[in-house]
Design a protein around this motif. Structure first.
Motif, PDB file in Angstrom:
ATOM      1  N   ILE A 137      -2.891   7.803 -11.570  1.00 53.79           N
ATOM      2  CA  ILE A 137      -3.294   7.408 -10.220  1.00 53.79           C
ATOM      3  C   ILE A 137      -2.178   6.609  -9.565  1.00 53.79           C
ATOM      4  O   ILE A 137      -1.833   6.844  -8.413  1.00 53.79           O
ATOM      5  CB  ILE A 137      -4.610   6.603 -10.253  1.00 53.79           C
ATOM      6  N   GLU A 138      -1.597   5.671 -10.321  1.00 49.97           N
ATOM      7  CA  GLU A 138      -0.499   4.869  -9.774  1.00 49.97           C
ATOM      8  C   GLU A 138       0.660   5.756  -9.326  1.00 49.97           C
ATOM      9  O   GLU A 138       1.190   5.586  -8.228  1.00 49.97           O
ATOM     10  CB  GLU A 138      -0.006   3.869 -10.826  1.00 49.97           C
ATOM     11  N   GLN A 139       1.021   6.728 -10.148  1.00 52.18           N
ATOM     12  CA  GLN A 139       2.125   7.628  -9.792  1.00 52.18           C
ATOM     13  C   GLN A 139       1.798   8.439  -8.548  1.00 52.18           C
ATOM     14  O   GLN A 139       2.660   8.644  -7.692  1.00 52.18           O
ATOM     15  CB  GLN A 139       2.444   8.558 -10.968  1.00 52.18           C
ATOM     16  N   GLU A 140       0.564   8.889  -8.424  1.00 56.35           N
ATOM     17  CA  GLU A 140       0.165   9.684  -7.262  1.00 56.35           C
ATOM     18  C   GLU A 140       0.126   8.820  -5.997  1.00 56.35           C
ATOM     19  O   GLU A 140       0.566   9.248  -4.932  1.00 56.35           O
ATOM     20  CB  GLU A 140      -1.197  10.337  -7.515  1.00 56.35           C
ATOM     21  N   ARG A 199       3.636   8.279  -4.972  1.00 53.90           N
ATOM     22  CA  ARG A 199       4.170   9.531  -4.408  1.00 53.90           C
ATOM     23  C   ARG A 199       3.687   9.712  -2.967  1.00 53.90           C
ATOM     24  O   ARG A 199       4.471  10.072  -2.076  1.00 53.90           O
ATOM     25  CB  ARG A 199       3.743  10.722  -5.269  1.00 53.90           C
ATOM     26  N   ILE A 200       2.425   9.434  -2.724  1.00 52.62           N
ATOM     27  CA  ILE A 200       1.866   9.595  -1.378  1.00 52.62           C
ATOM     28  C   ILE A 200       2.496   8.596  -0.409  1.00 52.62           C
ATOM     29  O   ILE A 200       2.883   8.959   0.702  1.00 52.62           O
ATOM     30  CB  ILE A 200       0.327   9.455  -1.405  1.00 52.62           C
ATOM     31  N   ALA A 257      -3.995   9.326   4.148  1.00 51.68           N
ATOM     32  CA  ALA A 257      -3.457  10.250   3.151  1.00 51.68           C
ATOM     33  C   ALA A 257      -4.132  10.047   1.797  1.00 51.68           C
ATOM     34  O   ALA A 257      -4.467  11.020   1.108  1.00 51.68           O
ATOM     35  CB  ALA A 257      -1.943  10.077   3.023  1.00 51.68           C
ATOM     36  N   LEU A 258      -4.348   8.796   1.414  1.00 47.08           N
ATOM     37  CA  LEU A 258      -5.012   8.507   0.134  1.00 47.08           C
ATOM     38  C   LEU A 258      -6.469   8.960   0.153  1.00 47.08           C
ATOM     39  O   LEU A 258      -6.956   9.528  -0.831  1.00 47.08           O
ATOM     40  CB  LEU A 258      -4.932   7.016  -0.188  1.00 47.08           C
ATOM     41  N   GLU A 259      -7.155   8.718   1.264  1.00 48.17           N
ATOM     42  CA  GLU A 259      -8.556   9.137   1.375  1.00 48.17           C
ATOM     43  C   GLU A 259      -8.673  10.654   1.235  1.00 48.17           C
ATOM     44  O   GLU A 259      -9.554  11.151   0.529  1.00 48.17           O
ATOM     45  CB  GLU A 259      -9.139   8.690   2.711  1.00 48.17           C
ATOM     46  N   LYS A 260      -7.786  11.362   1.890  1.00 48.69           N
ATOM     47  CA  LYS A 260      -7.816  12.827   1.823  1.00 48.69           C
ATOM     48  C   LYS A 260      -7.495  13.322   0.415  1.00 48.69           C
ATOM     49  O   LYS A 260      -8.174  14.190  -0.120  1.00 48.69           O
ATOM     50  CB  LYS A 260      -6.812  13.405   2.821  1.00 48.69           C
ATOM     51  N   ASN A 261      -6.480  12.742  -0.203  1.00 45.90           N
ATOM     52  CA  ASN A 261      -6.047  13.191  -1.519  1.00 45.90           C
ATOM     53  C   ASN A 261      -7.060  12.878  -2.617  1.00 45.90           C
ATOM     54  O   ASN A 261      -7.317  13.709  -3.480  1.00 45.90           O
ATOM     55  CB  ASN A 261      -4.700  12.558  -1.865  1.00 45.90           C
ATOM     56  N   PHE A 262      -7.629  11.679  -2.584  1.00 41.44           N
ATOM     57  CA  PHE A 262      -8.523  11.243  -3.656  1.00 41.44           C
ATOM     58  C   PHE A 262     -10.001  11.396  -3.320  1.00 41.44           C
ATOM     59  O   PHE A 262     -10.860  11.058  -4.136  1.00 41.44           O
ATOM     60  CB  PHE A 262      -8.230   9.783  -4.029  1.00 41.44           C
ATOM     61  N   HIS A 263     -10.324  11.870  -2.109  1.00 37.85           N
ATOM     62  CA  HIS A 263     -11.711  12.069  -1.677  1.00 37.85           C
ATOM     63  C   HIS A 263     -12.517  10.779  -1.784  1.00 37.85           C
ATOM     64  O   HIS A 263     -13.606  10.737  -2.361  1.00 37.85           O
ATOM     65  CB  HIS A 263     -12.380  13.191  -2.480  1.00 37.85           C
ATOM     66  N   VAL A 323      -3.217   0.899  -5.410  1.00 37.33           N
ATOM     67  CA  VAL A 323      -3.428   1.502  -6.735  1.00 37.33           C
ATOM     68  C   VAL A 323      -4.753   1.018  -7.326  1.00 37.33           C
ATOM     69  O   VAL A 323      -5.552   1.823  -7.814  1.00 37.33           O
ATOM     70  CB  VAL A 323      -2.252   1.176  -7.687  1.00 37.33           C
ATOM     71  N   THR A 324      -4.990  -0.285  -7.258  1.00 41.20           N
ATOM     72  CA  THR A 324      -6.221  -0.856  -7.820  1.00 41.20           C
ATOM     73  C   THR A 324      -7.451  -0.298  -7.116  1.00 41.20           C
ATOM     74  O   THR A 324      -8.420   0.114  -7.770  1.00 41.20           O
ATOM     75  CB  THR A 324      -6.201  -2.394  -7.707  1.00 41.20           C
ATOM     76  N   TYR A 325      -7.424  -0.259  -5.793  1.00 42.61           N
ATOM     77  CA  TYR A 325      -8.585   0.239  -5.056  1.00 42.61           C
ATOM     78  C   TYR A 325      -8.853   1.707  -5.392  1.00 42.61           C
ATOM     79  O   TYR A 325      -9.989   2.087  -5.676  1.00 42.61           O
ATOM     80  CB  TYR A 325      -8.420   0.073  -3.544  1.00 42.61           C
ATOM     81  N   VAL A 326      -7.814   2.510  -5.373  1.00 41.73           N
ATOM     82  CA  VAL A 326      -7.991   3.938  -5.660  1.00 41.73           C
ATOM     83  C   VAL A 326      -8.489   4.136  -7.094  1.00 41.73           C
ATOM     84  O   VAL A 326      -9.422   4.905  -7.339  1.00 41.73           O
ATOM     85  CB  VAL A 326      -6.679   4.720  -5.413  1.00 41.73           C
ATOM     86  N   ALA A 327      -7.898   3.423  -8.049  1.00 45.17           N
ATOM     87  CA  ALA A 327      -8.313   3.559  -9.456  1.00 45.17           C
ATOM     88  C   ALA A 327      -9.775   3.144  -9.637  1.00 45.17           C
ATOM     89  O   ALA A 327     -10.523   3.792 -10.378  1.00 45.17           O
ATOM     90  CB  ALA A 327      -7.409   2.724 -10.354  1.00 45.17           C
TER      91      ALA A 327
END
Length: 84
Positions: free
Chosen positions: A8-11, A14-15, A50-56, A72-76
């Motif tokens: 997730i951190e790498q993605e 990248r985004i 971009a993160l919302e679209k990529n990670f739904h 990273v923390t929020y997405v993870a």
């Protein structure tokens, strides 16, 4: 497929890198988006979209995001781990 925090951190990096054309090597967890990278509010909104679209996921406006690590923390924390 197993989604790990490192993946997730790498993605996320990248985004952000692709969205704002910043070298991934500059996007360390503790780097301030506004102070160190000069991002403004619109830049952060672009990254959030971009993160919302990529990670739904949905990242509410009131979530305090000041660093790469905050993203990273929020997405993870809000992305479901897919077990093999």
């Amino acid at each position: 497929m197993i989604t790990t925090d490192k993946a997730i951190e790498q993605e996320v990096i990248r985004i952000i890198s692709r969205t704002k054309k910043v070298k991934p090597s500059r996007l360390q967890s503790d780097v301030s988006l506004e102070q160190k990278l000069g991002f403004d509010t619109l830049d952060v909104v672009d990254i959030i979209l971009a993160l919302e679209k990529n990670f739904h996921i949905v990242i509410p406006d009131e979530v305090p995001i000041n660093t790469v690590g905050d993203f990273v923390t929020y997405v993870a924390d809000h992305t479901e781990t897919v077990a093999a």
